[in-house]
Design a protein around this motif. Sequence first.
Motif, PDB file in Angstrom:
ATOM      1  N   ARG A 248      52.586   8.225 -18.960  1.00 19.13           N
ATOM      2  CA  ARG A 248      51.630   9.067 -19.710  1.00 19.13           C
ATOM      3  C   ARG A 248      52.271   9.597 -20.986  1.00 19.13           C
ATOM      4  O   ARG A 248      51.635   9.647 -22.044  1.00 19.13           O
ATOM      5  CB  ARG A 248      51.142  10.208 -18.817  1.00 19.13           C
ATOM      6  CG  ARG A 248      50.254   9.764 -17.668  1.00 19.13           C
ATOM      7  CD  ARG A 248      49.582  10.945 -16.980  1.00 19.13           C
ATOM      8  NE  ARG A 248      50.531  11.805 -16.286  1.00 19.13           N
ATOM      9  CZ  ARG A 248      50.942  11.609 -15.037  1.00 19.13           C
ATOM     10  NH1 ARG A 248      50.501  10.565 -14.342  1.00 19.13           N
ATOM     11  NH2 ARG A 248      51.783  12.449 -14.471  1.00 19.13           N
ATOM     12  N   GLU A 249      53.542   9.992 -20.888  1.00 19.73           N
ATOM     13  CA  GLU A 249      54.260  10.485 -22.060  1.00 19.73           C
ATOM     14  C   GLU A 249      54.422   9.385 -23.103  1.00 19.73           C
ATOM     15  O   GLU A 249      54.262   9.631 -24.316  1.00 19.73           O
ATOM     16  CB  GLU A 249      55.630  11.019 -21.641  1.00 19.73           C
ATOM     17  CG  GLU A 249      56.613  11.277 -22.778  1.00 19.73           C
ATOM     18  CD  GLU A 249      56.177  12.352 -23.756  1.00 19.73           C
ATOM     19  OE1 GLU A 249      56.838  12.502 -24.793  1.00 19.73           O
ATOM     20  OE2 GLU A 249      55.171  13.059 -23.481  1.00 19.73           O
ATOM     21  N   SER A 252      51.022   8.855 -24.814  1.00 18.98           N
ATOM     22  CA  SER A 252      50.702   9.997 -25.666  1.00 18.98           C
ATOM     23  C   SER A 252      51.557  10.003 -26.934  1.00 18.98           C
ATOM     24  O   SER A 252      51.051  10.246 -28.041  1.00 18.98           O
ATOM     25  CB  SER A 252      50.910  11.309 -24.905  1.00 18.98           C
ATOM     26  OG  SER A 252      50.031  11.401 -23.812  1.00 18.98           O
ATOM     27  N   ILE A 255      50.328   7.350 -29.397  1.00 15.15           N
ATOM     28  CA  ILE A 255      49.072   7.733 -30.062  1.00 15.15           C
ATOM     29  C   ILE A 255      49.309   8.855 -31.063  1.00 15.15           C
ATOM     30  O   ILE A 255      48.744   8.874 -32.165  1.00 15.15           O
ATOM     31  CB  ILE A 255      48.020   8.149 -29.008  1.00 15.15           C
ATOM     32  CG1 ILE A 255      47.609   6.916 -28.170  1.00 15.15           C
ATOM     33  CG2 ILE A 255      46.795   8.770 -29.682  1.00 15.15           C
ATOM     34  CD1 ILE A 255      46.736   7.258 -26.985  1.00 15.15           C
ATOM     35  N   GLU A 256      50.200   9.789 -30.693  1.00 14.98           N
ATOM     36  CA  GLU A 256      50.466  10.952 -31.548  1.00 14.98           C
ATOM     37  C   GLU A 256      51.542  10.686 -32.590  1.00 14.98           C
ATOM     38  O   GLU A 256      51.881  11.572 -33.377  1.00 14.98           O
ATOM     39  CB  GLU A 256      50.873  12.133 -30.663  1.00 14.98           C
ATOM     40  CG  GLU A 256      49.762  12.583 -29.729  1.00 14.98           C
ATOM     41  CD  GLU A 256      50.250  13.526 -28.634  1.00 14.98           C
ATOM     42  OE1 GLU A 256      51.422  13.987 -28.734  1.00 14.98           O
ATOM     43  OE2 GLU A 256      49.482  13.798 -27.701  1.00 14.98           O
ATOM     44  N   PRO A 260      59.007   9.855 -27.930  1.00 18.48           N
ATOM     45  CA  PRO A 260      58.749  10.243 -26.563  1.00 18.48           C
ATOM     46  C   PRO A 260      59.935  10.973 -25.953  1.00 18.48           C
ATOM     47  O   PRO A 260      61.067  10.863 -26.420  1.00 18.48           O
ATOM     48  CB  PRO A 260      58.503   8.912 -25.839  1.00 18.48           C
ATOM     49  CG  PRO A 260      59.345   7.929 -26.610  1.00 18.48           C
ATOM     50  CD  PRO A 260      59.293   8.403 -28.049  1.00 18.48           C
TER      51      PRO A 260
END
Length: 264
Positions: A248-249, A252, A255-256, A260
């Motif tokens: 999930r990290e 995310s 996308i961001e 990470p």
Amino acid sequence: MSQFLNYEQDEHIVTLTMNEPERRNPLTGNTAVQEFITAIARIEADRSVRAVILTGAGTAFSSGGNIRDMERHASGGVPGMEIRQDYRRGIQQLPLALFNLEVPVIAAVNGAAIGAGLDLACMCDIRIASELAKFAESFVKLGIIPGDGGAWLLPRIIGLSRAAELTFTGQMIDAQQALEWNLVSRVVPHDTLLATAQGIARAIAANPPHAVRLAKRLLREGMHCRLDTLLEMSAAYQALSHQTADHREAVSAFIEKRPPSFNG
């Protein structure tokens, strides 16, 4: 500190150094095998470890079996069944433990890797060599055979024909030929060997540890199982991976557009 094997940890990376340089780091006739088994168990139990470097102190990576220790078997006074048990309870524990260690292992071959020393390097996932490194599957020179799994490991790394040439002749090859034969993935100047290994280890350690461990298991299983079997394993491992916080990290962060942070 161990008698034979030095264990050092720097954050997520463990460095194991064979430290009997005066005898060229032999794997028999000492406590080497048991110390390896103990170190591997320690690594398996420590979830913070993400990569391992294996190297040797002095001018040799490992000279393999201690020839003086072989005198006991060569004398004819030891029954064959006892010798068989010596192998099963001794050196043969090492390939099973090291080959199946979930954490990736980098062999930083600093010098001669001879006989069981070459096979030890083959038990690792990645092999890099100093320009001074040399390699020999030299058992035949002593009138014996690879008793530690080398006959299974070496052909899978360099192919049957080249493995047969090394095994049947017992001849030594240098680091450059080892590179050409895919025995090692790179050859570097001697004084940069450990720094190079550490760089690879850090690159591994920067990734989600569960994904690295499961990927290693798939690579290992892929050496001897069918494609459909490996695909079934891959589906199960992928299902587990999709449910982790590190996955999930990673999504995310992508996308961001940020670096990470993986916590394992």
